[in-house]
Design a protein around this motif. Sequence first.
Motif, PDB file in Angstrom:
ATOM      1  N   SER A 163      -4.712  19.409 -63.506  1.00 54.69           N
ATOM      2  CA  SER A 163      -4.376  20.817 -63.280  1.00 54.69           C
ATOM      3  C   SER A 163      -3.101  21.176 -64.037  1.00 54.69           C
ATOM      4  N   VAL A 164      -3.243  22.056 -65.020  1.00 55.08           N
ATOM      5  CA  VAL A 164      -2.098  22.486 -65.844  1.00 55.08           C
ATOM      6  C   VAL A 164      -1.746  23.928 -65.474  1.00 55.08           C
ATOM      7  N   SER A 165      -0.451  24.192 -65.293  1.00 54.76           N
ATOM      8  CA  SER A 165       0.016  25.517 -64.852  1.00 54.76           C
ATOM      9  C   SER A 165       0.897  26.169 -65.903  1.00 54.76           C
ATOM     10  N   PHE A 166       0.693  27.477 -66.107  1.00 50.30           N
ATOM     11  CA  PHE A 166       1.516  28.274 -67.015  1.00 50.30           C
ATOM     12  C   PHE A 166       1.893  29.574 -66.313  1.00 50.30           C
ATOM     13  N   GLY A 167       3.134  30.012 -66.505  1.00 50.68           N
ATOM     14  CA  GLY A 167       3.561  31.282 -65.929  1.00 50.68           C
ATOM     15  C   GLY A 167       4.375  31.091 -64.666  1.00 50.68           C
ATOM     16  N   GLN A 168       4.176  31.959 -63.711  1.00 50.21           N
ATOM     17  CA  GLN A 168       4.948  31.989 -62.476  1.00 50.21           C
ATOM     18  C   GLN A 168       4.820  30.683 -61.679  1.00 50.21           C
ATOM     19  N   GLU A 169       5.946  30.172 -61.187  1.00 56.26           N
ATOM     20  CA  GLU A 169       5.893  29.048 -60.264  1.00 56.26           C
ATOM     21  C   GLU A 169       5.182  29.467 -58.977  1.00 56.26           C
ATOM     22  N   ARG A 170       4.350  28.585 -58.438  1.00 57.28           N
ATOM     23  CA  ARG A 170       3.657  28.871 -57.185  1.00 57.28           C
ATOM     24  C   ARG A 170       3.662  27.626 -56.291  1.00 57.28           C
ATOM     25  N   LYS A 171       3.593  27.870 -54.986  1.00 55.79           N
ATOM     26  CA  LYS A 171       3.535  26.777 -54.017  1.00 55.79           C
ATOM     27  C   LYS A 171       2.106  26.255 -53.914  1.00 55.79           C
ATOM     28  N   PHE A 172       1.968  24.942 -54.019  1.00 60.77           N
ATOM     29  CA  PHE A 172       0.683  24.257 -53.920  1.00 60.77           C
ATOM     30  C   PHE A 172       0.719  23.402 -52.655  1.00 60.77           C
ATOM     31  N   CYS A 173      -0.290  23.554 -51.810  1.00 63.86           N
ATOM     32  CA  CYS A 173      -0.282  22.908 -50.498  1.00 63.86           C
ATOM     33  C   CYS A 173      -1.455  21.946 -50.362  1.00 63.86           C
ATOM     34  N   LEU A 174      -1.202  20.810 -49.722  1.00 61.28           N
ATOM     35  CA  LEU A 174      -2.251  19.865 -49.374  1.00 61.28           C
ATOM     36  C   LEU A 174      -2.227  19.602 -47.882  1.00 61.28           C
ATOM     37  N   LYS A 175      -3.403  19.387 -47.297  1.00 60.28           N
ATOM     38  CA  LYS A 175      -3.515  19.133 -45.859  1.00 60.28           C
ATOM     39  C   LYS A 175      -4.569  18.062 -45.624  1.00 60.28           C
ATOM     40  N   HIS A 176      -4.186  17.022 -44.867  1.00 62.94           N
ATOM     41  CA  HIS A 176      -5.131  15.956 -44.559  1.00 62.94           C
ATOM     42  C   HIS A 176      -6.198  16.471 -43.611  1.00 62.94           C
ATOM     43  N   LYS A 177      -7.454  16.116 -43.899  1.00 61.50           N
ATOM     44  CA  LYS A 177      -8.573  16.670 -43.143  1.00 61.50           C
ATOM     45  C   LYS A 177      -8.603  16.203 -41.694  1.00 61.50           C
ATOM     46  N   TYR A 178      -8.018  15.035 -41.411  1.00 60.62           N
ATOM     47  CA  TYR A 178      -8.150  14.458 -40.077  1.00 60.62           C
ATOM     48  C   TYR A 178      -6.833  14.426 -39.306  1.00 60.62           C
TER      49      TYR A 178
ATOM     50  N   VAL B 155      -2.157  15.905 -61.246  1.00 54.02           N
ATOM     51  CA  VAL B 155      -3.401  15.149 -61.298  1.00 54.02           C
ATOM     52  C   VAL B 155      -3.793  14.710 -59.893  1.00 54.02           C
ATOM     53  N   MET B 156      -5.036  15.007 -59.518  1.00 51.98           N
ATOM     54  CA  MET B 156      -5.610  14.554 -58.254  1.00 51.98           C
ATOM     55  C   MET B 156      -6.718  13.571 -58.574  1.00 51.98           C
ATOM     56  N   GLN B 157      -6.677  12.374 -57.942  1.00 57.42           N
ATOM     57  CA  GLN B 157      -7.677  11.370 -58.256  1.00 57.42           C
ATOM     58  C   GLN B 157      -7.859  10.418 -57.081  1.00 57.42           C
ATOM     59  N   GLY B 158      -8.684   9.391 -57.283  1.00 55.92           N
ATOM     60  CA  GLY B 158      -8.970   8.450 -56.212  1.00 55.92           C
ATOM     61  C   GLY B 158      -9.744   9.119 -55.086  1.00 55.92           C
ATOM     62  N   ASP B 159      -9.404   8.786 -53.842  1.00 56.81           N
ATOM     63  CA  ASP B 159     -10.093   9.322 -52.666  1.00 56.81           C
ATOM     64  C   ASP B 159      -9.505  10.635 -52.170  1.00 56.81           C
ATOM     65  N   LEU B 160      -8.656  11.267 -52.954  1.00 60.87           N
ATOM     66  CA  LEU B 160      -7.957  12.450 -52.461  1.00 60.87           C
ATOM     67  C   LEU B 160      -8.908  13.552 -52.023  1.00 60.87           C
ATOM     68  N   GLN B 161      -9.940  13.822 -52.810  1.00 58.26           N
ATOM     69  CA  GLN B 161     -10.843  14.936 -52.473  1.00 58.26           C
ATOM     70  C   GLN B 161     -11.670  14.653 -51.220  1.00 58.26           C
ATOM     71  N   GLN B 162     -11.900  13.378 -50.912  1.00 62.71           N
ATOM     72  CA  GLN B 162     -12.667  13.041 -49.715  1.00 62.71           C
ATOM     73  C   GLN B 162     -11.851  13.230 -48.436  1.00 62.71           C
ATOM     74  N   ASN B 163     -10.520  13.184 -48.567  1.00 58.20           N
ATOM     75  CA  ASN B 163      -9.688  13.141 -47.368  1.00 58.20           C
ATOM     76  C   ASN B 163      -8.670  14.275 -47.246  1.00 58.20           C
ATOM     77  N   TRP B 164      -8.517  15.038 -48.298  1.00 60.36           N
ATOM     78  CA  TRP B 164      -7.512  16.107 -48.291  1.00 60.36           C
ATOM     79  C   TRP B 164      -8.124  17.426 -48.770  1.00 60.36           C
ATOM     80  N   GLN B 165      -7.568  18.523 -48.292  1.00 66.23           N
ATOM     81  CA  GLN B 165      -7.843  19.855 -48.823  1.00 66.23           C
ATOM     82  C   GLN B 165      -6.581  20.364 -49.521  1.00 66.23           C
TER      83      GLN B 165
END
Length: 201
Positions: free
Chosen positions: A136-151, A167-177
């Motif tokens: 994930s590459v970002s250009f322009g205004q800074e923004r807050k990015f949030c992650l939350k564990h599903k369980y 970069v998001m990889q490994g099991d991140l998508q299975q366990n986090w939003q």
Amino acid sequence: MKLSNMLSFPIESYCEGDLLYWPGFYLQQQANEFYNTCVEQLEWRQEQIKMFGKLVTIPRLQAWYGDEYAEYKYSGLPLTPLPWNKTLLTIKEHCQQQLQTRFNSVLANYYRDNNDSMGWHSDNEKQLGFQPTIASVSFGQERKFCLKHKYSSEKINLTLQSGSLLVMQGDLQQNWQHALPKSAKPLQGRVNLTFRHIINN
């Protein structure tokens, strides 16, 4: 292109998953040029997706680019790739070199102001594979990015700078939003490019 030292955020509390962040992947001047080019040249659309059985207009603009066969579908929205342009191919190549992986598509999002956002979700569609790597590459205004564990509901918040690579990889998508919330503070535009590898059998 200047690469900064990598900041690594391994998520180990409840699962395995990797979250890697380069805050200065691009110099600011280059980031500004990429931002302006993307805003002016990408074929932005405001799509509708299914939520709880209803069609909802998404609060941002987006565009889907990639290899000819890189068809993608999320939340009931089918996406047929537009042909790569020079700017997107350049950025893709930089990400591939840095991560030693291959991408065949990119979902571009344009957050026009503080009212544009992205709700909680995981990029866990079957077309992305079991342990997808998403750059994930970002250009322009800074923004807050949030992650939350599903369980556990554990949360992690990051401020994504212009010119950064996340970069998001490994099991991140299975366990986090993850989500990009609205802001009460007025904000300028932000372009986010999320490079992916679509598997179509």
